[in-house]
Design an enzyme around this catalytic site. Structure first.
Site: not given
Ligand code: NAD
Length: 317
Positions: A151, A127
């Site tokens: 985070y 991130s």
């Molecule tokens: P999201 O919350 O929609 O997707 C994450 C998924 O991980 C969820 O469906 C959740 O149920 C699953 N999850 C959480 N804990 C878990 C566990 N213990 N075991 C199995 N599954 C688990 O989030 P997103 O926005 O799609 O983000 C995806 C990744 O990208 C994450 O790692 C997030 O930190 C990273 N990220 C996202 C953004 C953004 O802008 N969306 C920016 C930077 C980084």
């Protein structure tokens, strides 16, 4: 020869967009994995992946990345794309230990799984928050990291774990630093989704600070192209790569653009700035251009319009 791609966090926002794109290519087999974490509703996540249910190249496992037995139940895998995490900066301040357990403990568990199974390609969702309050923008991967939330620190720890496993076991580890991703399927806690929803429902939108904070909003279709390139990348064994848009938008500009997209005016509920929120994000994407041929091409208006169409089709207001 088919490529078996294992995606953690498959039912989430970025995961489901990635799956849609990967399944366009019949040479990919996608193995989705998710525990439907309660951060937002299971129904939303089930909706995200329902369209893949009948695809012959898609399988889904419900499981937790912290649980070795859940991972051991999986079929053969060629590449891991690790997107599962406790996401969100502000909630991590309330629950830092849980963020550490899921994000860092879960990632190490997966790296151990990769080591045992001999899986040598590992793509990790990092991130932009790792840059934190570094004022010198745009941020390149070499720049100083000054995270200001639990985070962000978990993401940084995972990058370092990746280096260890890459160095000792030769696992190719690619940490992709995503910059505020938006588009169809976006998480309900993120600004674009929250703002559209409130404006459509005639409710005030919470705006933290004076509107001058800025973000390098990146359309999910562009982020997905970057992830797909990383899945096939083989030129080195450890890389950290920004996947941003290299264009910043202030919060006030974002609200204007959303108003234009849905044709309604927002009522603003101005609130103090939140601990953990960084004043700006801005990616230098030269490295992604060079290594991944990554060229984000979706402008804000198109991206917001795509989000709005998706919202109208899928959400009960
Ligand atoms: P999201 O919350 O929609 O997707 C994450 C998924 O991980 C969820 O469906 C959740 O149920 C699953 N999850 C959480 N804990 C878990 C566990 N213990 N075991 C199995 N599954 C688990 O989030 P997103 O926005 O799609 O983000 C995806 C990744 O990208 C994450 O790692 C997030 O930190 C990273 N990220 C996202 C953004 C953004 O802008 N969306 C920016 C930077 C980084």
């Amino acid at each position: 020869m088919k490529k078996r791609i294992f995606i953690t966090g498959a039912a989430g926002f970025i995961g489901s967009n990635l799956i849609r794109s990967l399944l366009q290519d019949d040479r990919n087999i996608v193995i989705g994995f998710d525990n439907f974490d309660a951060f937002y509703s299971r129904t939303e996540k089930e909706k995200n992946i329902s369209e893949f249910a009948n695809d012959k190249n898609f399988r889904f496992y419900e499981g937790d990345i912290r649980n070795q037995a859940d991972l051991d139940a999986l079929d053969d895998i060629d590449v891991i794309v690790h997107l599962a995490a406790k996401a969100g900066v502000r909630p991590s301040i309330k629950n830092p230990i849980l963020y550490q357990e899921v994000n860092v403990g879960g990632t190490q568990n997966l790296l151990e799984f990769a080591r045992r199974r001999g899986i040598i390609q590992f793509v990790f969702a990092s991130s932009s928050s790792v840059y934190g309050i570094n004022e010198h923008v745009p941020w390149s991967e070499e720049d100083k990291l000054m995270p200001i939330s639990p985070y962000a620190s978990t993401k940084l720890s995972c990058e370092m774990l990746g280096h260890v496993y890459s160095y000792i076991y030769g696992i190719r580890f690619l940490a992709l630093r995503f910059f505020t991703v938006y588009g169809p399927g976006q998480r309900p806690d993120l600004a674009v989704h929250k703002f559209f929803k409130s404006i459509i429902n005639g409710q005030p939108i919470p705006v933290f600070g004076d509107g001058s904070t800025s973000r390098d909003y990146t359309y999910v279709g562009d982020t997905v192209k970057g992830i797909e390139a990383a899945i096939s990348y083989e030129s080195s064994n450890f890389e950290i790569i920004n996947l941003g848009n290299h264009r910043t938008v202030t919060l006030s500009q974002l609200i204007l653009a959303i108003e234009e997209s849905c044709g309604r005016k927002a009522t603003i509920d101005r609130l103090p700035e939140q601990p953990g929120d960084v004043p700006q994000t801005y990616a230098d994407i030269h490295k992604a251009q060079k290594l991944l041929k990554y060229h984000p091409s979706t402008d804000l208006k198109t991206g917001l319009d795509n989000f709005y169409s998706w919202y109208l089709k899928t959400q009960d207001n």
